[in-house]
Scaffold this motif. Structure first.
Motif, PDB file in Angstrom:
ATOM      1  N   THR A 113       0.880  -1.177   0.000  1.00 45.54           N
ATOM      2  CA  THR A 113       0.000   0.000   0.000  1.00 45.54           C
ATOM      3  C   THR A 113       0.911   1.218   0.000  1.00 45.54           C
ATOM      4  O   THR A 113       2.105   1.101   0.272  1.00 45.54           O
ATOM      5  N   GLY A 114       0.380   2.347  -0.264  1.00 46.65           N
ATOM      6  CA  GLY A 114       1.167   3.572  -0.196  1.00 46.65           C
ATOM      7  C   GLY A 114       1.100   4.211   1.186  1.00 46.65           C
ATOM      8  O   GLY A 114       1.478   5.368   1.361  1.00 46.65           O
ATOM      9  N   LEU A 115       0.640   3.460   2.166  1.00 49.20           N
ATOM     10  CA  LEU A 115       0.403   4.003   3.502  1.00 49.20           C
ATOM     11  C   LEU A 115       1.583   3.763   4.432  1.00 49.20           C
ATOM     12  O   LEU A 115       2.285   2.766   4.317  1.00 49.20           O
ATOM     13  N   GLU A 116       1.750   4.688   5.361  1.00 49.67           N
ATOM     14  CA  GLU A 116       2.679   4.511   6.474  1.00 49.67           C
ATOM     15  C   GLU A 116       1.908   4.773   7.743  1.00 49.67           C
ATOM     16  O   GLU A 116       1.047   5.655   7.788  1.00 49.67           O
ATOM     17  N   GLY A 117       2.214   4.013   8.760  1.00 52.36           N
ATOM     18  CA  GLY A 117       1.521   4.208  10.028  1.00 52.36           C
ATOM     19  C   GLY A 117       1.918   3.144  11.023  1.00 52.36           C
ATOM     20  O   GLY A 117       3.046   2.650  11.015  1.00 52.36           O
ATOM     21  N   TRP A 118       0.959   2.783  11.864  1.00 49.19           N
ATOM     22  CA  TRP A 118       1.187   1.840  12.932  1.00 49.19           C
ATOM     23  C   TRP A 118       0.080   0.791  12.913  1.00 49.19           C
ATOM     24  O   TRP A 118      -1.093   1.131  12.810  1.00 49.19           O
ATOM     25  N   TYR A 119       0.472  -0.469  13.046  1.00 53.68           N
ATOM     26  CA  TYR A 119      -0.513  -1.537  13.162  1.00 53.68           C
ATOM     27  C   TYR A 119      -1.069  -1.520  14.579  1.00 53.68           C
ATOM     28  O   TYR A 119      -0.323  -1.325  15.550  1.00 53.68           O
ATOM     29  N   LEU A 120      -2.359  -1.761  14.724  1.00 47.66           N
ATOM     30  CA  LEU A 120      -2.978  -1.806  16.051  1.00 47.66           C
ATOM     31  C   LEU A 120      -3.007  -3.213  16.630  1.00 47.66           C
ATOM     32  O   LEU A 120      -3.087  -3.379  17.841  1.00 47.66           O
ATOM     33  N   LYS A 121      -2.966  -4.214  15.776  1.00 50.49           N
ATOM     34  CA  LYS A 121      -3.009  -5.597  16.242  1.00 50.49           C
ATOM     35  C   LYS A 121      -1.812  -6.348  15.652  1.00 50.49           C
ATOM     36  O   LYS A 121      -1.351  -6.028  14.568  1.00 50.49           O
ATOM     37  N   HIS A 122      -1.344  -7.346  16.385  1.00 53.30           N
ATOM     38  CA  HIS A 122      -0.190  -8.119  15.922  1.00 53.30           C
ATOM     39  C   HIS A 122      -0.470  -8.866  14.630  1.00 53.30           C
ATOM     40  O   HIS A 122       0.456  -9.154  13.870  1.00 53.30           O
ATOM     41  N   ASP A 123      -1.740  -9.177  14.345  1.00 54.90           N
ATOM     42  CA  ASP A 123      -2.037  -9.852  13.083  1.00 54.90           C
ATOM     43  C   ASP A 123      -2.061  -8.871  11.902  1.00 54.90           C
ATOM     44  O   ASP A 123      -2.315  -9.263  10.774  1.00 54.90           O
ATOM     45  N   ARG A 124      -1.793  -7.600  12.175  1.00 57.77           N
ATOM     46  CA  ARG A 124      -1.682  -6.534  11.172  1.00 57.77           C
ATOM     47  C   ARG A 124      -2.978  -6.317  10.385  1.00 57.77           C
ATOM     48  O   ARG A 124      -2.962  -5.877   9.248  1.00 57.77           O
ATOM     49  N   SER A 125      -4.098  -6.602  11.007  1.00 59.30           N
ATOM     50  CA  SER A 125      -5.385  -6.432  10.348  1.00 59.30           C
ATOM     51  C   SER A 125      -5.948  -5.020  10.487  1.00 59.30           C
ATOM     52  O   SER A 125      -6.819  -4.624   9.716  1.00 59.30           O
ATOM     53  N   LEU A 126      -5.448  -4.253  11.451  1.00 54.22           N
ATOM     54  CA  LEU A 126      -5.913  -2.883  11.683  1.00 54.22           C
ATOM     55  C   LEU A 126      -4.710  -1.974  11.803  1.00 54.22           C
ATOM     56  O   LEU A 126      -3.674  -2.362  12.347  1.00 54.22           O
ATOM     57  N   ALA A 127      -4.870  -0.738  11.322  1.00 48.81           N
ATOM     58  CA  ALA A 127      -3.762   0.212  11.388  1.00 48.81           C
ATOM     59  C   ALA A 127      -4.302   1.630  11.457  1.00 48.81           C
ATOM     60  O   ALA A 127      -5.473   1.886  11.172  1.00 48.81           O
ATOM     61  N   VAL A 128      -3.415   2.546  11.832  1.00 45.20           N
ATOM     62  CA  VAL A 128      -3.721   3.978  11.817  1.00 45.20           C
ATOM     63  C   VAL A 128      -2.571   4.692  11.134  1.00 45.20           C
ATOM     64  O   VAL A 128      -1.448   4.188  11.096  1.00 45.20           O
ATOM     65  N   ASP A 129      -2.848   5.860  10.578  1.00 39.19           N
ATOM     66  CA  ASP A 129      -1.772   6.644   9.980  1.00 39.19           C
ATOM     67  C   ASP A 129      -1.533   7.897  10.810  1.00 39.19           C
ATOM     68  O   ASP A 129      -2.210   8.145  11.816  1.00 39.19           O
ATOM     69  N   ALA A 130      -0.560   8.698  10.395  1.00 38.89           N
ATOM     70  CA  ALA A 130      -0.158   9.875  11.164  1.00 38.89           C
ATOM     71  C   ALA A 130      -1.250  10.932  11.248  1.00 38.89           C
ATOM     72  O   ALA A 130      -1.251  11.758  12.162  1.00 38.89           O
ATOM     73  N   GLU A 131      -2.205  10.920  10.318  1.00 34.89           N
ATOM     74  CA  GLU A 131      -3.296  11.890  10.340  1.00 34.89           C
ATOM     75  C   GLU A 131      -4.450  11.429  11.219  1.00 34.89           C
ATOM     76  O   GLU A 131      -5.465  12.112  11.317  1.00 34.89           O
ATOM     77  N   GLY A 132      -4.325  10.270  11.820  1.00 36.72           N
ATOM     78  CA  GLY A 132      -5.376   9.768  12.699  1.00 36.72           C
ATOM     79  C   GLY A 132      -6.456   8.988  11.982  1.00 36.72           C
ATOM     80  O   GLY A 132      -7.522   8.754  12.537  1.00 36.72           O
ATOM     81  N   ARG A 133      -6.189   8.563  10.760  1.00 37.55           N
ATOM     82  CA  ARG A 133      -7.169   7.758  10.024  1.00 37.55           C
ATOM     83  C   ARG A 133      -7.011   6.292  10.413  1.00 37.55           C
ATOM     84  O   ARG A 133      -5.909   5.820  10.660  1.00 37.55           O
ATOM     85  N   TYR A 134      -8.126   5.583  10.409  1.00 31.87           N
ATOM     86  CA  TYR A 134      -8.219   4.190  10.839  1.00 31.87           C
ATOM     87  C   TYR A 134      -8.446   3.307   9.618  1.00 31.87           C
ATOM     88  O   TYR A 134      -9.280   3.630   8.775  1.00 31.87           O
ATOM     89  N   TYR A 135      -7.698   2.215   9.524  1.00 31.93           N
ATOM     90  CA  TYR A 135      -7.780   1.335   8.362  1.00 31.93           C
ATOM     91  C   TYR A 135      -7.985  -0.120   8.766  1.00 31.93           C
ATOM     92  O   TYR A 135      -7.353  -0.596   9.712  1.00 31.93           O
TER      93      TYR A 135
END
Length: 144
Positions: free
Chosen positions: A70-92
């Motif tokens: 993906t073209g995204l950078e951010g942080w995964y919220l779960k170890h299975d990498r199914s959820l993430a957030v980016d620096a702007e506070g968007r949830y994926y």
């Protein structure tokens, strides 16, 4: 008033009640999203202050194995990498079509409304308060 008139009045009243409930539900979802987004932004600030930088995010296909760029950078919220957030506070939700084009060109997951309770209604039963999940990732970040 005729029976038909009573029926029409009842139908109009019922439709008004349904519309009012839908509007209240939309307002509640929007308020939840705003509160959750504020929590995510505060969490991102804590990540950065702790020296936990964003990582390139990869998505998993709906079917099959592997991951998709993906073209995204951010942080995964779960170890299975199914959820993430980016620096702007968007949830994926990091799930995408895993077709050949996606695998070659990469994918662009769309941000979703952020929930206060992550995993509510999910089949796996993993439910977390968003604030708790952000704190868990501050203490134990998901590494690429």
């Amino acid at each position: 008033m005729s029976a038909q008139g009573d029926q029409q009045q009842w139908s109009r009243h019922r439709q008004e009640v349904i519309e009012a409930k839908e509007q209240a539900l939309r307002a509640a979802h929007e308020a939840e999203h705003e509160r959750a987004t504020a929590m995510i932004r505060a969490g991102v600030e804590r990540f950065l202050a702790a020296g936990i930088g964003p990582v390139p995010l990869r998505a998993r296909p709906y079917t099959g194995s592997g991951t998709v760029r993906t073209g995204l950078e951010g942080w995964y919220l779960k170890h299975d990498r199914s959820l993430a957030v980016d620096a702007e506070g968007r949830y994926y939700v990091m799930r995408v079509d895993g077709g050949l084009l996606s695998r070659l060109r990469g994918a662009s997951p769309e941000p979703r409304p952020a929930p206060l309770i992550v995993g509510r209604g999910a089949r796996d039963g993993d439910t977390f308060q968003l604030e708790e999940l952000l704190q868990m990732r501050l203490e134990d970040p998901v590494r690429p």
